[in-house]
Design an enzyme around this catalytic site. Structure first.
Site, PDB file in Angstrom:
ATOM      1  N   TYR A 144       0.846  -1.190   0.000  1.00 40.97           N
ATOM      2  CA  TYR A 144       0.000   0.000   0.000  1.00 40.97           C
ATOM      3  C   TYR A 144       0.881   1.239   0.000  1.00 40.97           C
ATOM      4  O   TYR A 144       1.974   1.254   0.540  1.00 40.97           O
ATOM      5  CB  TYR A 144      -1.046   0.006   1.104  1.00 40.97           C
ATOM      6  CG  TYR A 144      -0.645  -0.191   2.556  1.00 40.97           C
ATOM      7  CD1 TYR A 144       0.134   0.743   3.237  1.00 40.97           C
ATOM      8  CD2 TYR A 144      -1.108  -1.293   3.266  1.00 40.97           C
ATOM      9  CE1 TYR A 144       0.441   0.581   4.576  1.00 40.97           C
ATOM     10  CE2 TYR A 144      -0.807  -1.470   4.618  1.00 40.97           C
ATOM     11  CZ  TYR A 144      -0.027  -0.528   5.264  1.00 40.97           C
ATOM     12  OH  TYR A 144       0.281  -0.690   6.600  1.00 40.97           O
ATOM     13  N   CYS A 145       0.412   2.262  -0.703  1.00 40.54           N
ATOM     14  CA  CYS A 145       1.144   3.511  -0.924  1.00 40.54           C
ATOM     15  C   CYS A 145       2.549   3.256  -1.470  1.00 40.54           C
ATOM     16  O   CYS A 145       3.547   3.675  -0.874  1.00 40.54           O
ATOM     17  CB  CYS A 145       1.216   4.342   0.355  1.00 40.54           C
ATOM     18  SG  CYS A 145       1.684   6.073   0.085  1.00 40.54           S
ATOM     19  N   PRO A 146       2.670   2.574  -2.618  1.00 43.56           N
ATOM     20  CA  PRO A 146       3.995   2.306  -3.171  1.00 43.56           C
ATOM     21  C   PRO A 146       4.678   3.570  -3.659  1.00 43.56           C
ATOM     22  O   PRO A 146       4.024   4.509  -4.135  1.00 43.56           O
ATOM     23  CB  PRO A 146       3.694   1.352  -4.338  1.00 43.56           C
ATOM     24  CG  PRO A 146       2.293   1.697  -4.743  1.00 43.56           C
ATOM     25  CD  PRO A 146       1.584   2.065  -3.469  1.00 43.56           C
TER      26      PRO A 146
END
Length: 284
Positions: A144-146
């Site tokens: 998540y949130c790369p």
């Protein structure tokens, strides 16, 4: 290390959010410190933890079925807020340590975006160098949130970095998953995107989120650290890295100063305005 960053003193601030009514406060405090860094040339180590909260990026607030996603998070007893810095959804809860490193940013010799990210990477690598030399900064695309400066060990992400700039002040912010159920965190964000995107899940720049792409620092390094122990380790490493002294600053006392209180309330009001739609959906 980025050579034009040489704070001689760091104000050390700890903030523990234990009430849903205060979940916006760390973001207002960070903006306050950015303003003070620009004006007074102060530097801050601002540590903060929260109750279970999903922190959305502004892109997340534009998902077509956001109300469904917010409803899902509410049924799981997570607060939801939209932050004022870049990126996508992340989770903050008692096993996650958040840190804002706030610095003045001279217009004559500005800290570039890449230097800001590298600075935080240097701090994390220095903190944990006695335990591993394997911390890498690279995108873990199914986390998540790369982002380009995801921090990982053997391709398992444990931290993500973002930045916020206001005038001649800069905050480099990071979350570190220390302990708790990181697999459940990944599944929750994955389910949020399923609910918020429906058939468009995994498209248009929203990650599909594979929970197996992420892990806690304790599990990766076979440790049993508490969040407070990691905070101490980070503080000690920052003092060494920056050749600076970290001096505790009482946040309640600081916010009690009339001029500071006024500035803080302005930043808090901006966060409330940013979160109006989420407030209407009862997510805060």
């Amino acid at each position: 290390m980025t050579t034009n960053i040489t704070p001689s003193q760091l104000h050390l601030v700890s903030q523990d959010i234990t009430s849903a009514s205060n979940v916006l406060a760390p973001f207002a405090v960070t903006d306050l410190f950015i303003q003070e860094a620009a004006k007074d040339k102060h530097s801050f180590l601002h540590f903060w933890t929260t109750i279970p909260t999903v922190i959305l990026g502004m892109k997340d607030t534009r998902t077509p079925f956001l109300t469904d996603g917010l409803g899902l998070l509410k049924t799981r007893n997570y607060q939801t807020i939209a932050r004022n810095s870049g990126g996508l959804a992340v989770i903050s809860e008692p096993g996650v340590l958040n840190l804002s490193l706030v610095l003045p940013n001279s217009s004559d010799d500005p800290i570039t975006v890449t230097q800001g990210y590298q600075l935080m990477t240097d701090l994390i690598q220095a903190t944990f160098s006695p335990f591993t030399k394997e911390i890498e900064a690279k995108e873990i695309s199914e986390s998540y949130c790369p982002g380009e400066f995801d921090l990982s060990i053997h391709d398992k992400k444990f931290a993500g970095i973002s930045q916020r700039r206001i005038g001649n002040g800069l905050a480099v912010m990071i979350y570190l998953s220390i302990n708790g159920d990181q697999d459940a965190r990944g599944r929750l964000v994955q389910q949020f995107y399923h609910a918020s995107l429906k058939e468009d899940f995994g498209t248009n720049g929203y990650p599909s989120v594979d929970p197996d792409s992420m892990a806690n620092l304790n599990d990766l390094l076979q440790q049993n650290w508490s969040v407070s122990e990691v905070q101490t380790m980070l503080t000690n490493a920052a003092e060494t890295l920056f050749k600076a002294t970290a001096t505790p600053l009482s946040l309640s006392t600081h916010l009690g100063k009339p001029d500071v209180a006024t500035a803080y309330e302005k930043h808090l009001t901006k966060m409330k305005t940013r979160n109006q739609d989420i407030l209407k959906n009862g997510a805060i």
